[in-house]
Design an enzyme around this catalytic site. Sequence first.
Site, mmCIF file in Angstrom:
data_model
loop_
_atom_site.group_PDB
_atom_site.id
_atom_site.type_symbol
_atom_site.label_atom_id
_atom_site.label_comp_id
_atom_site.label_asym_id
_atom_site.label_seq_id
_atom_site.Cartn_x
_atom_site.Cartn_y
_atom_site.Cartn_z
ATOM 1 N N VAL A 17 0.836 -1.207 0.000
ATOM 2 C CA VAL A 17 0.000 0.000 0.000
ATOM 3 C C VAL A 17 0.874 1.261 0.000
ATOM 4 C CG1 VAL A 17 -1.829 1.262 1.191
ATOM 5 C CG2 VAL A 17 -1.845 -1.242 1.201
ATOM 6 N N LYS A 209 -13.160 -5.053 9.815
ATOM 7 C CA LYS A 209 -13.865 -4.103 8.931
ATOM 8 C C LYS A 209 -15.335 -3.971 9.331
ATOM 9 C CE LYS A 209 -10.704 -5.178 5.168
ATOM 10 N NZ LYS A 209 -10.405 -6.190 4.144
HETATM 11 P P1 NDP Z 1 3.170 -4.765 3.659
HETATM 12 O O1 NDP Z 1 3.593 -5.883 4.520
HETATM 13 O O2 NDP Z 1 3.282 -4.904 2.195
HETATM 14 O O3 NDP Z 1 3.952 -3.439 4.068
HETATM 15 C C1 NDP Z 1 4.203 -3.097 5.395
HETATM 16 C C2 NDP Z 1 5.236 -2.001 5.431
HETATM 17 O O4 NDP Z 1 5.462 -1.615 6.781
HETATM 18 C C3 NDP Z 1 6.604 -2.415 4.865
HETATM 19 O O5 NDP Z 1 7.105 -1.379 4.072
HETATM 20 C C4 NDP Z 1 7.467 -2.605 6.104
HETATM 21 O O6 NDP Z 1 8.828 -2.277 5.900
HETATM 22 C C5 NDP Z 1 6.860 -1.573 7.019
HETATM 23 N N1 NDP Z 1 7.111 -1.891 8.422
HETATM 24 C C6 NDP Z 1 6.898 -3.045 9.075
HETATM 25 N N2 NDP Z 1 7.279 -2.931 10.355
HETATM 26 C C7 NDP Z 1 7.757 -1.678 10.506
HETATM 27 C C8 NDP Z 1 8.310 -0.959 11.580
HETATM 28 N N3 NDP Z 1 8.441 -1.528 12.765
HETATM 29 N N4 NDP Z 1 8.684 0.319 11.378
HETATM 30 C C9 NDP Z 1 8.551 0.891 10.150
HETATM 31 N N5 NDP Z 1 8.026 0.263 9.094
HETATM 32 C C10 NDP Z 1 7.629 -1.010 9.269
HETATM 33 O O7 NDP Z 1 1.674 -4.430 4.090
HETATM 34 P P2 NDP Z 1 0.530 -3.752 3.220
HETATM 35 O O8 NDP Z 1 1.067 -2.607 2.472
HETATM 36 O O9 NDP Z 1 -0.196 -4.813 2.501
HETATM 37 O O10 NDP Z 1 -0.473 -3.260 4.359
HETATM 38 C C11 NDP Z 1 -0.238 -2.082 5.094
HETATM 39 C C12 NDP Z 1 -1.508 -1.716 5.852
HETATM 40 O O11 NDP Z 1 -2.570 -1.522 4.931
HETATM 41 C C13 NDP Z 1 -2.021 -2.798 6.819
HETATM 42 O O12 NDP Z 1 -2.644 -2.169 7.905
HETATM 43 C C14 NDP Z 1 -3.051 -3.549 5.990
HETATM 44 O O13 NDP Z 1 -4.010 -4.206 6.788
HETATM 45 C C15 NDP Z 1 -3.655 -2.398 5.241
HETATM 46 N N6 NDP Z 1 -4.336 -2.712 3.993
HETATM 47 C C16 NDP Z 1 -3.731 -3.498 3.058
HETATM 48 C C17 NDP Z 1 -4.346 -3.732 1.850
HETATM 49 C C18 NDP Z 1 -3.740 -4.587 0.799
HETATM 50 O O14 NDP Z 1 -4.426 -4.862 -0.205
HETATM 51 N N7 NDP Z 1 -2.503 -5.028 0.931
HETATM 52 C C19 NDP Z 1 -5.659 -3.141 1.548
HETATM 53 C C20 NDP Z 1 -6.209 -2.326 2.602
HETATM 54 C C21 NDP Z 1 -5.568 -2.137 3.771
HETATM 55 P P3 NDP Z 1 9.771 -3.111 4.896
HETATM 56 O O15 NDP Z 1 9.168 -2.933 3.531
HETATM 57 O O16 NDP Z 1 11.100 -2.466 5.027
HETATM 58 O O17 NDP Z 1 9.725 -4.523 5.382
HETATM 59 N N1 HSE Z 2 -6.052 -8.531 3.283
HETATM 60 C C1 HSE Z 2 -7.123 -7.644 3.003
HETATM 61 C C2 HSE Z 2 -8.075 -8.296 2.036
HETATM 62 C C3 HSE Z 2 -6.594 -6.370 2.396
HETATM 63 O O1 HSE Z 2 -7.704 -9.311 1.433
HETATM 64 O O2 HSE Z 2 -9.205 -7.845 1.902
HETATM 65 C C4 HSE Z 2 -7.647 -5.332 2.168
HETATM 66 O O3 HSE Z 2 -8.136 -4.827 3.372
#
Ligand code: NDP
Ligand code: HSE
Length: 432
Positions: A17, A209
């Site tokens: 994201v 959600k």
């Molecule tokens: P990812 O695992 O792809 O990304 C997580 C990010 O957070 C990475 O860049 C990671 O760093 C960073 N991170 C983890 N731990 C730390 C820390 N301690 N300090 C700083 N940075 C940290 O997750 P998503 O992007 O999929 O999801 C992010 C959020 O969005 C979550 O809350 C998820 O539930 C929500 N979400 C996700 C959706 C999806 O379709 N994926 C849709 C809607 C909501 P690094 O890259 O260096 O490991």
């Molecule tokens: N893991 C979640 C899903 C991301 O599959 O719907 C979106 O919130």
Amino acid sequence: MMTESPLRLGIAGLGTVGGSVVELLQSQKEILRQRCARPLEIRAVSARDARRSRGVSLQGMEWVEDAVALAHRDDIDVVVELIGGADGVAFDLCRSALEAGKHVVTANKAMLARHGFELAQLAEHRNRALAFEAAVAGGIPIVKALREGAAANSVESVTGILNGTCNYILTTMAKTGAPFADVLAEAQQLGYAEADPGFDIDGWDTAHKLTILASIAFGVRPAFQSISVEGIRFIRAEDVRAASELGFTIKLLGVARMDRSGISQRVYPCLVPLRSPISHVDGVHNAIEFSGDYIGQVMIQGRGAGGGPTASAVAADLVDIANGRLSTTFGQPATALAEARPMDGQASEGHYYLRFLLHEQTGAVARLAAVLSKHGVSIRTLVQKDESQSGDVPLYLTTHRCAESAMRAALAEVQASSDLAAPPMLLRIEYF
Ligand code: NDP
Ligand code: HSE
């Protein structure tokens, strides 16, 4: 639009994201310039690993080792939290940012379901936004639809397919017959799944959600602890196939209802008829249906997970903040949110789908039917397969409407029978 001082962003989390948000803010710069009173400018970013390639340019953005430090910087107006996790760094960051008088935009439904009330109080105390369109159903603007669009309604129910990963798994299994584990791996590859996919397939993400939507719909504090949750881990390709032969498809639903006695919130997989609109919500798509006393029934659908749609929702919140449109977090002041009372226990009734595996023994099916009948459970349709390699007989059936207690009692008796080669499986059928 008139250009004022930039709205300065600190983005924490550069994964699926976060990376997409950076990319979108760069590639949609012109459109956003037209639509925002203040230009959006990313000042600083943070993630775990500074050396990891992100596939986007981070030029001109300061790298911050400790994400929580973003909350205390004078050159940041909005903290965009895209790390994830109900507690830990994400929660520390959001709480600190609001305390420091910054706006917060987040996609973190796990955190909001658990700490949304506390964060909402902080945001309102400081007159700052706690914005989370991306937290529910990816790119679908359901938070705005429910909170602003239906603001004049008393909402009776909210039902949705709220998890893209589960819907992708169930529909891909139906189309290709691929096994559960393989399709889950695909969903992870596509960036749909949570860091721990157990949150998706065991129903917790849907529950997070639903908690948020119920809070907005019914004007109550998020009440995650009172949700009943079942996931899809135990569903097999054969169930998906059998459901289709019986005229249904399997969906993981979140269902919240309110009546005078209180609120019921449930997450469960169920069969829905192939003729119902919700049965055609395929792949990563989500759909939410709600009904209000003046607006009537509304259904909204779109992509529920993945970088692009979710980044679109994050950016929509940023546009609101840049234009000075600040909403109360859950649609009314946090102090006015009622404590969510669970609905009085009601004698539940329904239609059911059952999967049995019987030993190949004369009269086994007749004995099973007799037990069901004894408990007042009447069979509506029955499919018997000759497909088990072990020589056992798979049987799939649906029932007429009956009391859930009768269904459970019948199953308990059937389970004690020597005709059964494996424990039975039960799913509800929902007619929309
Ligand atoms: P990812 O695992 O792809 O990304 C997580 C990010 O957070 C990475 O860049 C990671 O760093 C960073 N991170 C983890 N731990 C730390 C820390 N301690 N300090 C700083 N940075 C940290 O997750 P998503 O992007 O999929 O999801 C992010 C959020 O969005 C979550 O809350 C998820 O539930 C929500 N979400 C996700 C959706 C999806 O379709 N994926 C849709 C809607 C909501 P690094 O890259 O260096 O490991
Ligand atoms: N893991 C979640 C899903 C991301 O599959 O719907 C979106 O919130």
